[in-house]
Enzyme design. Structure first.
Site, PDB file in Angstrom:
ATOM      1  N   SER A 101      15.946 -39.089 -10.163  1.00  0.00           N
ATOM      2  CA  SER A 101      14.556 -39.059  -9.718  1.00  0.00           C
ATOM      3  C   SER A 101      13.601 -38.879 -10.913  1.00  0.00           C
ATOM      4  O   SER A 101      13.542 -39.771 -11.758  1.00  0.00           O
ATOM      5  CB  SER A 101      14.439 -37.946  -8.660  1.00  0.00           C
ATOM      6  OG  SER A 101      13.198 -37.990  -8.031  1.00  0.00           O
ATOM      7  N   ASP A 151      15.059 -44.610   1.200  1.00  0.00           N
ATOM      8  CA  ASP A 151      14.448 -43.601   0.315  1.00  0.00           C
ATOM      9  C   ASP A 151      12.931 -43.619   0.516  1.00  0.00           C
ATOM     10  O   ASP A 151      12.281 -44.639   0.244  1.00  0.00           O
ATOM     11  CB  ASP A 151      14.821 -43.952  -1.142  1.00  0.00           C
ATOM     12  CG  ASP A 151      14.440 -42.868  -2.133  1.00  0.00           C
ATOM     13  OD1 ASP A 151      13.446 -42.158  -1.876  1.00  0.00           O
ATOM     14  OD2 ASP A 151      15.130 -42.749  -3.152  1.00  0.00           O
ATOM     15  N   HIS A 182      16.559 -40.180  -0.336  1.00  0.00           N
ATOM     16  CA  HIS A 182      16.382 -39.883  -1.763  1.00  0.00           C
ATOM     17  C   HIS A 182      17.534 -39.045  -2.337  1.00  0.00           C
ATOM     18  O   HIS A 182      17.635 -38.889  -3.542  1.00  0.00           O
ATOM     19  CB  HIS A 182      15.043 -39.141  -1.940  1.00  0.00           C
ATOM     20  CG  HIS A 182      14.556 -39.120  -3.354  1.00  0.00           C
ATOM     21  ND1 HIS A 182      14.301 -40.271  -4.090  1.00  0.00           N
ATOM     22  CD2 HIS A 182      14.257 -38.092  -4.190  1.00  0.00           C
ATOM     23  CE1 HIS A 182      13.875 -39.932  -5.303  1.00  0.00           C
ATOM     24  NE2 HIS A 182      13.842 -38.621  -5.396  1.00  0.00           N
TER      25      HIS A 182
HETATM   26  C1  MLT Z   1       8.434 -38.713 -10.082  1.00  0.00           C
HETATM   27  O1  MLT Z   1       7.391 -38.088  -9.988  1.00  0.00           O
HETATM   28  O2  MLT Z   1       9.079 -38.831 -11.140  1.00  0.00           O
HETATM   29  C2  MLT Z   1       8.938 -39.363  -8.842  1.00  0.00           C
HETATM   30  O3  MLT Z   1       7.956 -39.358  -7.861  1.00  0.00           O
HETATM   31  C3  MLT Z   1      10.173 -38.750  -8.323  1.00  0.00           C
HETATM   32  C4  MLT Z   1       9.981 -37.307  -7.996  1.00  0.00           C
HETATM   33  O4  MLT Z   1      10.109 -36.500  -8.867  1.00  0.00           O
HETATM   34  O5  MLT Z   1       9.698 -36.990  -6.838  1.00  0.00           O
END
Ligand code: MLT
Length: 200
Positions: A101, A151, A182
């Protein structure tokens, strides 16, 4: 210098780990050991505090990145990585990056500023770090992407966009899709392990 944890296994390979939002440098270590039990481990911890959650760069809202902050933290991260490689005497030609992520997104950003910093990368639930930039050439880079068809954070189009820009710039990209959202799933981790077995 970013905070990090290092485990020296006297290997020529080093797994470089980047957790997701709200995580810590401990999070991905068990997964890294499942993928490659004998590599060194270098696990970073993000230095941005978003309401008590650690991240690798700031955002303006869900999925809306603070691009100036992302660029400057990407360069700081590369400087930390280079310094640790020198200090620990690591082989800079066999770095394997894994991020989940937010951690996948900072790895993605590195690829827009540096040519071939890694040999293999695992991007678990990545997004496009930039909408209007091209990555540097990444010839010979092997990329595993893990993605959830449902996701709510990383759309299927985002996943396909990441794969396309990396392929267009010379990388080999394999996407493992699962039906969940996710979260990291067992099928995704098993697919990542199988991918690595053919690439190392
Ligand atoms: C981010 O901010 O890098 C993406 O939205 C993934 C997350 O951290 O939720």
């Amino acid at each position: 210098m970013l905070d990090y944890k290092f485990e020296d296994n006297k290997s020529s390979r080093t797994l470089v780990l980047f957790h997701g939002t709200g995580g810590t440098k401990e999070d991905l270590i068990p997964i890294a050991k499942m993928i490659d039990s004998s590599a060194n481990i270098l696990s970073f911890e993000g230095d941005v505090d978003e309401a008590g959650m650690k991240r690798f760069f700031k955002r303006k809202g869900p999925g809306v990145f603070d691009e100036a902050d992302l660029i400057s933290r990407t360069h700081n991260l590369k400087a930390s990585l280079d310094q640790i490689i020198d200090e620990k005497g690591l082989n800079k030609n066999h770095l394997i990056a894994m991020g989940y992520s937010n951690g996948a997104n900072i790895i993605g950003s590195l690829l827009y500023h540096y040519e071939s910093p890694f040999k293999v990368i695992f991007l678990h639930h990545p997004m496009m770090p930039y909408s209007d930039k091209e990555p540097c050439k990444q010839e010979g880079l092997d990329v595993f992407i893990g993605a959830g068809k449902n996701d709510p954070i990383c759309s299927n189009d985002q996943t396909l966009g990441v794969a396309k820009v990396l392929r267009d710039n010379g990388a080999f990209v394999d996407i493992h899709w699962h039906d969940s959202g996710h979260q990291l799933t067992q099928s995704e981790l098993s697919a990542a392990k199988s991918f690595f077995e053919t690439k190392r």
